[in-house]
Design a protein around this motif. Structure first.
Motif, PDB file in Angstrom:
ATOM      1  N   THR A 159       0.819  -1.211   0.000  1.00 23.93           N
ATOM      2  CA  THR A 159       0.000   0.000   0.000  1.00 23.93           C
ATOM      3  C   THR A 159       0.854   1.262   0.000  1.00 23.93           C
ATOM      4  O   THR A 159       0.958   1.954  -1.008  1.00 23.93           O
ATOM      5  CB  THR A 159      -0.950  -0.003   1.213  1.00 23.93           C
ATOM      6  N   TYR A 160       1.475   1.542   1.116  1.00 25.35           N
ATOM      7  CA  TYR A 160       2.218   2.797   1.223  1.00 25.35           C
ATOM      8  C   TYR A 160       3.526   2.771   0.444  1.00 25.35           C
ATOM      9  O   TYR A 160       3.964   3.798  -0.066  1.00 25.35           O
ATOM     10  CB  TYR A 160       2.480   3.135   2.695  1.00 25.35           C
ATOM     11  N   TYR A 163       2.568   3.638  -3.012  1.00 25.62           N
ATOM     12  CA  TYR A 163       2.213   5.061  -3.014  1.00 25.62           C
ATOM     13  C   TYR A 163       3.466   5.936  -3.063  1.00 25.62           C
ATOM     14  O   TYR A 163       3.527   6.899  -3.829  1.00 25.62           O
ATOM     15  CB  TYR A 163       1.374   5.374  -1.771  1.00 25.62           C
ATOM     16  N   LYS A 167       4.458   8.476  -6.042  1.00 24.67           N
ATOM     17  CA  LYS A 167       4.407   9.886  -5.659  1.00 24.67           C
ATOM     18  C   LYS A 167       5.732  10.609  -5.855  1.00 24.67           C
ATOM     19  O   LYS A 167       5.761  11.787  -6.202  1.00 24.67           O
ATOM     20  CB  LYS A 167       3.967  10.002  -4.202  1.00 24.67           C
TER      21      LYS A 167
END
Length: 177
Positions: A159-160, A163, A167
């Motif tokens: 998930t992160y 991300y 990003k």
């Protein structure tokens, strides 16, 4: 500086990741402090009273496992692993992002399947009644903890971690960063 300001400064992750990171690092810090106190008491007991703490070695081994696997999700989602970026200047930014996403999937699936196998071994250890040599602590519970933290690491990376890869803008690091 207020406690809230300190947390926001040292835990830049969004939402629940901030609090999970704070909790896991708090666990690691508490275990590290306990291991330090245990080692000091063991050494003092050994040299001053000629009697060490029984099972200190086993407790230290288990404490190290707890500490390392509590830090694993935090290190993984922050991208604090050793990274070799020899080809980053040659390859384009888009290829670097694709490779980053590929590595996120490889790391998360590796942790997932590793956790599945460790959990199976933990169940077998509990069924057989395996315990540590001196303190007779069941080893299966520690193995279950390692499996659960590996699943948490896989979820955080998927998930992160993904991300962060999507990003981030291209940044070059200098030596020592």
């Amino acid at each position: 500086m207020s406690l809230r300001g300190w947390i926001e400064k040292h835990y830049p992750e969004p939402n629940i990741y901030r609090w999970v990171g704070l909790l896991l690092e708090g666990i690691s810090a508490a275990v590290l402090f306990f291991l330090m106190a245990l080692t000091c008491c063991d050494v003092i007991g050994r040299y001053l009273f000629n009697n060490s703490i029984n099972g200190a070695f086993e407790i230290t081994q288990m404490g190290l496992a707890i500490m390392v696997f509590a830090q694993m999700p935090v290190i993984t989602w922050r991208g604090s692993h050793v990274v070799v970026d020899l080809l980053d200047h040659i390859l384009g930014h888009r290829i670097i992002k694709v490779l980053g996403i590929f590595s996120v999937f490889i790391v998360s699936t590796s942790f997932y399947f590793l956790a599945v196998r460790i959990y199976e071994l933990a169940g077998r250890s509990l069924r057989r009644g395996e315990v540590t040599e001196y303190l007779h602590i069941p080893t299966g519970y520690l193995a279950q903890y390692i499996a659960i933290m590996s699943w948490v690491t896989a979820a955080c990376m998927l998930t992160y971690g993904a991300y962060r890869v999507l990003k981030e803008s291209p940044v070059t690091q200098t030596v020592g960063e």
